[in-house]
Design an enzyme around this catalytic site. Structure first.
Site, short mmCIF file in Angstrom:
data_model
loop_
_atom_site.label_atom_id
_atom_site.label_comp_id
_atom_site.label_asym_id
_atom_site.label_seq_id
_atom_site.Cartn_x
_atom_site.Cartn_y
_atom_site.Cartn_z
CD GLU A 22 -2.82 -1.23 2.40
OE1 GLU A 22 -4.03 -1.35 2.24
OE2 GLU A 22 -2.28 -1.20 3.53
C1 ACM Z 1 -2.19 -5.49 4.01
O1 ACM Z 1 -3.29 -5.97 4.38
N1 ACM Z 1 -2.07 -4.19 3.79
C2 ACM Z 1 -1.03 -6.34 3.82
#
Ligand code: ACM
Length: 533
Positions: A333
């Site tokens: 992310e």
């Molecule tokens: C995640 O759930 N951001 C690895």
């Protein structure tokens, strides 16, 4: 159906149940349960009388395994096992079998558990603990022969101690619970935007200035080096390694509280604004602790050499503290970072970790970085039916010759809300997530184009935005962790009669009394036929 047909049909059902090793089987005229989770590779029920446990039952053999067995038997039955050089319960290691494998032979006269190594013996003891059950006259182990070995080498559970901090005793409790289901790795998500939770002498300001708070303005906390050592040693005593994660280049807002020169300004996207509104949190601001739930807005400075000095310092010290082979650097992310910058960071950071003699691990996004260190293990957290190219990113690790850990978020993210249950957890990964959905997938069928050998194992993560206490952890983890245990340990779906939802729910239900006796506050999901004594 005439009586003859009905008898034939009944016999067929009984044979299926016996072959399946599932509750109930009929032995010596009595009904017994052979409910083991995760399902063993092979279960052959005996037909003779069961082994009877009494106040005189003695255990002989390996001292650690005897202690582990005594603990389980006493919790479940109240009986105290004696130790003796020639007990009727014999626990020993005989090397030669597959790693972590074991064999149990139980009949009226004795119970023998032989492990191929100490971990295998420990797992045999866990299985034996699950087999103990009451009958009209006391406590028995049914007559049975079990041969068992894991499908995958890596079976992990992850605890996020960054969104909410969890003290050492809570972590030890999770280790005990996970080891009982034959997990062998504890992944600690030690850092995130909301806090840095591990003291490192090289960078002391991280815990001095960036550990005090948590999501929702709750108190933070951190592990001292002694705390971390205690966790690592406790895990090792239960045959688990610790896989520490320092998440970067995003999820790094907290680092900026300690070392502002290392981080970029937060990138406030429409999604970050929406998440902040949804969860009633403020927007992230440079230099202020972040206690909301938005993700992907923070980044280390990718083009600054000071960043890589920092990476080398923190992973170098962590490597020296961590006997296990893996160091996880996150990589998920990084939503405010260009693909080019992300690839540069991943390549340099994975190389730093590999040069420390450790195997880097990263979430699947990092698999699209072409220069990532070849040894880097990928952790897939997309869905059981991949979306948005998550599977293609995961295949990047395999093309380099490395393996994958499977953590499909819509199946085994343990923080997803239950369909009926407590007001805990989130729903973003296709939640609420039933126990059946946690069970109904196979690690070999998620990412196409890879082989069984490309999979290192399975890991069930527990993110803790809404999870504050040990009781919250128990509720969210149990019973769904048992589904992840079975995905990681048991034969593949379709290759064993035991690997069906119907068999699983019966076997999990039979564990209710053992879990209760061990103090596990599981969610009494109405999908499971719970046995109560
Ligand atoms: C995640 O759930 N951001 C690895």
């Amino acid at each position: 159906m005439n009586p003859r047909q009905r008898r034939a049909a009944t016999a067929a059902v009984l044979a299926a149940l016996v072959l399946a090793g599932c509750a109930p089987a009929v032995q010596n005229g009595a009904t017994v349960s052979l409910a083991v989770v995760p399902a063993p590779a092979s279960v052959a029920p005996g037909t003779g009388a069961p082994f009877r446990l009494t106040g005189d039952t003695a255990v002989a053999g390996d001292a650690d395994a005897s202690a582990a067995l005594s603990l389980l038997i006493t919790a479940r039955t109240g009986l105290e096992l004696k130790t003796s050089d020639d007990g009727s319960t014999d626990l020993r290691v005989e090397s030669g079998g597959a790693p972590e494998s074991y064999r149990i032979v139980a009949d009226e006269a004795s119970v023998t558990v032989v492990g191929a190594d100490p971990a295998g013996l420990f797992y045999g003891v866990q299985t034996l603990g699950q087999l103990v059950q009451p009958d009209d006259d006391g406590w028995i182990v049914p007559a049975v022969e079990i041969e068992d070995a894991p499908r995958f080498a890596y079976r992990g559970v992850m605890l996020d101690v960054a969104r909410h901090f969890h003290p050492v005793d809570t972590v030890k409790g999770l280790i005990d619970r996970a080891a009982g289901l034959k997990f062998n790795a504890l992944h600690l998500h030690l850092t995130d935007d909301q806090g840095w939770r591990i003291h490192l002498d090289e960078r002391p300001r991280l815990t001095e200035l960036a550990s005090a708070t948590a999501v929702g303005g709750d108190p933070g906390g951190f592990y001292t080096k002694d705390d971390y050592r205690e966790i690592v040693e406790y895990a090792a005593s239960r045959h688990m390694i610790v896989v520490p994660e320092l998440d970067m280049p995003s999820h790094t807002h907290a680092i900026g509280l300690a070392y502002p020169e290392l981080v970029e300004e937060p990138v406030i996207s429409a999604q970050v604004r929406e998440d902040a509104e949804l969860f009633d949190g403020d927007l992230p601001e440079t230099g202020k602790p972040y206690d909301g739930m938005a993700v992907g807005f923070s980044s280390l400075r990718i083009h600054d050499e000071a960043t890589y000095d920092f990476v080398a310092d923190v992973f170098g010290e962590l490597a020296a503290m961590t006997p296990g082979p893996y160091l996880h650097f996150g990589g998920d992310e990084a939503l405010g970072t260009t693909d080019e910058d992300f690839a540069l960071f991943v390549s340099r950071t994975s190389a730093i970790i590999a040069d420390l003699g450790k195997t880097p691990v990263a979430w699947h996004e990092a698999g699209e970085a072409s220069e990532i260190a070849d040894s880097t293990v990928g952790q897939y957290w997309g869905y059981v039916q991949p979306t948005d190219g998550a599977d293609e990113k995961a295949r990047g690790f395999v093309r380099n010759g490395a393996q994958l850990i499977m953590s499909p978020a819509d199946a085994i993210y343990l923080d997803m809300n239950y369909p009926t249950g407590p007001d805990l957890g989130l729903t973003w990964a296709n939640g609420p997530t039933s126990v059946e959905r946690a069970y109904d997938w196979d690690p070999g069928s998620v990412v196409s184009g890879i082989e069984e050998d490309d999979i290192l194992g399975v890991e069930a993560p527990l993110w803790t935005e809404t999870i504050r206490t040990a009781a919250d952890i128990d509720t969210m983890v149990f019973p769904r962790i048992a589904a992840a245990a079975e995905a990681g340990w048991s034969p593949a779906t379709g290759t064993s009669d035991l690997r069906t939802w119907e068999s699983f729910r019966e076997r999990v239900g039979a564990l209710g009394p053992l879990w209760t006796s061990l103090g596990i506050g599981f969610h009494p999901s109405d999908e499971i036929p719970w046995v109560t004594e």
